[in-house]
Design a protein around this motif. Structure first.
Motif, PDB file in Angstrom:
ATOM      1  N   CYS A 153       0.824  -1.211   0.000  1.00  0.00           N
ATOM      2  CA  CYS A 153       0.000   0.000   0.000  1.00  0.00           C
ATOM      3  C   CYS A 153       0.859   1.262   0.000  1.00  0.00           C
ATOM      4  O   CYS A 153       0.565   2.222  -0.719  1.00  0.00           O
ATOM      5  CB  CYS A 153      -0.933  -0.002   1.212  1.00  0.00           C
ATOM      6  N   THR A 157       0.823   3.711  -3.230  1.00  0.00           N
ATOM      7  CA  THR A 157       0.337   5.075  -3.009  1.00  0.00           C
ATOM      8  C   THR A 157       1.363   6.100  -3.458  1.00  0.00           C
ATOM      9  O   THR A 157       1.028   7.097  -4.113  1.00  0.00           O
ATOM     10  CB  THR A 157      -0.002   5.290  -1.532  1.00  0.00           C
ATOM     11  N   LYS A 168      -6.433   3.729  -6.060  1.00  0.00           N
ATOM     12  CA  LYS A 168      -7.556   3.430  -5.159  1.00  0.00           C
ATOM     13  C   LYS A 168      -8.122   2.041  -5.440  1.00  0.00           C
ATOM     14  O   LYS A 168      -8.444   1.291  -4.512  1.00  0.00           O
ATOM     15  CB  LYS A 168      -8.633   4.496  -5.305  1.00  0.00           C
ATOM     16  N   ILE A 199      -7.324   2.239   8.727  1.00  0.00           N
ATOM     17  CA  ILE A 199      -6.809   3.589   8.975  1.00  0.00           C
ATOM     18  C   ILE A 199      -5.827   3.998   7.873  1.00  0.00           C
ATOM     19  O   ILE A 199      -5.907   5.099   7.323  1.00  0.00           O
ATOM     20  CB  ILE A 199      -6.135   3.659  10.359  1.00  0.00           C
ATOM     21  N   PHE A 200      -4.916   3.094   7.544  1.00  0.00           N
ATOM     22  CA  PHE A 200      -3.954   3.421   6.496  1.00  0.00           C
ATOM     23  C   PHE A 200      -4.632   3.497   5.122  1.00  0.00           C
ATOM     24  O   PHE A 200      -4.230   4.286   4.276  1.00  0.00           O
ATOM     25  CB  PHE A 200      -2.829   2.379   6.469  1.00  0.00           C
ATOM     26  N   PHE A 202      -7.872   4.468   4.365  1.00  0.00           N
ATOM     27  CA  PHE A 202      -8.588   5.731   4.169  1.00  0.00           C
ATOM     28  C   PHE A 202      -7.675   6.941   4.382  1.00  0.00           C
ATOM     29  O   PHE A 202      -7.840   7.974   3.732  1.00  0.00           O
ATOM     30  CB  PHE A 202      -9.787   5.805   5.130  1.00  0.00           C
ATOM     31  N   GLY A 203      -6.695   6.810   5.276  1.00  0.00           N
ATOM     32  CA  GLY A 203      -5.753   7.907   5.464  1.00  0.00           C
ATOM     33  C   GLY A 203      -4.897   8.149   4.245  1.00  0.00           C
ATOM     34  O   GLY A 203      -4.465   9.283   3.981  1.00  0.00           O
ATOM     35  N   GLY A 204      -4.676   7.093   3.476  1.00  0.00           N
ATOM     36  CA  GLY A 204      -3.874   7.247   2.271  1.00  0.00           C
ATOM     37  C   GLY A 204      -4.563   8.054   1.188  1.00  0.00           C
ATOM     38  O   GLY A 204      -3.901   8.581   0.289  1.00  0.00           O
ATOM     39  N   GLU A 206      -5.929  10.985   1.357  1.00  0.00           N
ATOM     40  CA  GLU A 206      -5.471  12.374   1.378  1.00  0.00           C
ATOM     41  C   GLU A 206      -4.106  12.502   0.724  1.00  0.00           C
ATOM     42  O   GLU A 206      -3.849  13.464  -0.023  1.00  0.00           O
ATOM     43  CB  GLU A 206      -5.419  12.893   2.811  1.00  0.00           C
ATOM     44  N   LEU A 207      -3.224  11.540   0.984  1.00  0.00           N
ATOM     45  CA  LEU A 207      -1.904  11.562   0.343  1.00  0.00           C
ATOM     46  C   LEU A 207      -2.024  11.387  -1.157  1.00  0.00           C
ATOM     47  O   LEU A 207      -1.301  12.041  -1.922  1.00  0.00           O
ATOM     48  CB  LEU A 207      -1.027  10.458   0.938  1.00  0.00           C
ATOM     49  N   TYR A 210      -3.102  14.682  -2.586  1.00  0.00           N
ATOM     50  CA  TYR A 210      -2.021  15.670  -2.495  1.00  0.00           C
ATOM     51  C   TYR A 210      -0.967  15.416  -3.576  1.00  0.00           C
ATOM     52  O   TYR A 210      -0.542  16.347  -4.282  1.00  0.00           O
ATOM     53  CB  TYR A 210      -1.367  15.615  -1.115  1.00  0.00           C
TER      54      TYR A 210
END
Length: 421
Positions: A153, A157, A168, A199-200, A202-204, A206-207, A210
């Motif tokens: 992941c 990413t 995704k 967590i990783f 869905f948190g990914g 945003e990265l 960006y």
């Protein structure tokens, strides 16, 4: 004298404003297409990460098989390595293809889909390996599965976020099965591990956004700068620099695939009279409208450039015989000779054309331009005559400079137009 393009026309007809908006939208679209093609090209530079992931899947698959005696995990590892070999072969095929012909929008979309299949297939292998490991009783296999999922992941990413939908989808097919399999064990530690996966995951997002936005902004600025350096300020058509670059691309297709092409010189008749009578601002708008009409006649690999004043050059690609050139020349004459409505005036221009065809008339840009110019100016010197091998087309009479104010300009008797063919 011809205006430089810095003076804006006053009381410009609404249609002229719409045309300017269309030009800006076209420029924006061209930049966006250039950025997208560059995105696809960057996707295919990820060779080392592909090899690392494939080797990791194979290694952990064989290790889990040896540790537990399971045959499914090594099989998934072997499949993952085969997918990796296929992805690396696709990268080699991509390199060979773009060496023969530069990427265009349509082919870039095809190559993006091909790469996406490989990336998502690797994600399926990672997810399948995680499911198998979590179903085994050996806790070390669970630990190895978790490490592979997190590593995959993170790498995916970082490397493929320039195309968010690909990364995704790949994360989804790897993380969601791993979460489901971890929860299948139904204990606190596996639930915590499943929570970390989510967590990783869905948190990914945003990265991903960006990295994509930052890269797109940088590529857009670079594409806009490159376009401005290769575009005529007034008409937004390609300038001499871009003309030379496009010529080299077209000449390369001639060398590789024997695709002939033509260089067509276009000179507007009686533009100076219209420019003097109605003003430089109207002259500028005339040139912009001519540019719009010219580009509307061309195919994907053709190009129209402004090389100065009221002089334009068209490169017609994939010419099989001189009749192809004659047909395009007639269309250019008919299109450019139609009246131009600007600020309440109806202005009619003419056009003189001269052509040269590669390879019969030469293979260098200078030689072909010289022959096209010679043919064009021969036409201007002998408007009513006919030369050997010349094809005739009808040219509407231009604006009459001495038309009284308020009177409609008239169209005089049609005059024959010759062009070298």
């Amino acid at each position: 004298m011809l205006a430089t393009g810095t003076e804006e026309p006053r009381n410009v007809h609404p249609s002229a404003t719409r045309r300017r908006l269309e030009i800006k939208m076209t420029l924006s679209s061209k930049v966006a297409n250039t950025v997208y093609i560059e995105f696809v090209r960057l996707l295919y530079t990820a060779r080392w990460p592909i090899a690392v992931v494939g080797a990791a899947i194979l290694m952990v698959g064989l290790a889990v098989g040896r540790q537990t005696g399971d045959l499914v995990a090594p099989a998934i590892g072997i499949i993952g390595m085969l997918v990796t070999v296929g992805r690396l072969a696709l990268c080699v095929a991509f390199d060979r293809t773009v060496q023969r012909r530069p990427l265009d929008l349509a082919s870039a979309k095809v190559w993006e889909r091909r790469l996406a299949i490989g990336v998502i297939a690797t994600g399926v292998c990672v997810g399948g390996f995680a499911v198998r490991c979590f179903l085994l009783p050996d806790l070390t296999a669970h630990m190895v599965a978790g490490g592979l999922v997190f590593g995959y992941c993170a790498g995916t990413t970082t490397r493929f976020s320039i195309r968010p939908w690909i990364v995704k989808a790949s994360l989804g097919v790897s993380v969601i099965p791993a979460v489901s399999a971890a929860l299948w064990n139904f204990d606190l530690m596996h639930a915590a591990q499943a929570l970390l996966f989510l967590i990783f995951f869905f948190g990914g997002f945003e990265l991903i956004v960006y990295i994509h936005d930052t890269t797109r902004e940088q590529l857009t600025l670079r594409a806009e700068a490159a376009h401005l350096a290769r575009a005529d300020v007034l008409t937004k058509l390609p300038n001499r620099l871009r003309l030379a670059e496009h010529f080299e691309e077209t000449a390369a297709r001639l060398r590789r695939h024997k695709e002939g092409f033509a260089v067509i010189g276009v000179d507007l008749d009686f533009f100076k009279e219209a420019n003097d009578r109605f003003g430089h601002a109207t002259g500028d708008e005339l040139l912009r409208m001519v540019a719009t009409r010219l580009t509307g006649l061309l195919r994907e690999h053709d190009l129209a450039a402004r090389i100065g004043g009221d002089e334009f050059v068209v490169i017609q690609a994939d010419v099989s015989d001189r009749r192809d050139v004659e047909r395009l020349c007639r269309r250019i004459v008919e299109t450019l000779s139609a009246p131009y409505a600007i600020d309440g005036h109806s202005i009619t221009l003419g056009a003189s054309l001269g052509t040269a065809i590669a390879p019969d008339d030469g293979t260098s840009l200078d030689d072909l331009l010289a022959k096209a110019d010679a043919a064009l100016y021969a036409v201007k010197r002998n408007r009513s005559g006919r030369t050997s091998g010349a094809a005739a087309a009808r040219d509407a009479a231009p604006l009459a400079p001495d038309v009284p104010d308020g009177a409609e300009p008239t169209r005089g008797a049609p005059q024959p137009l010759q062009f070298h063919a």
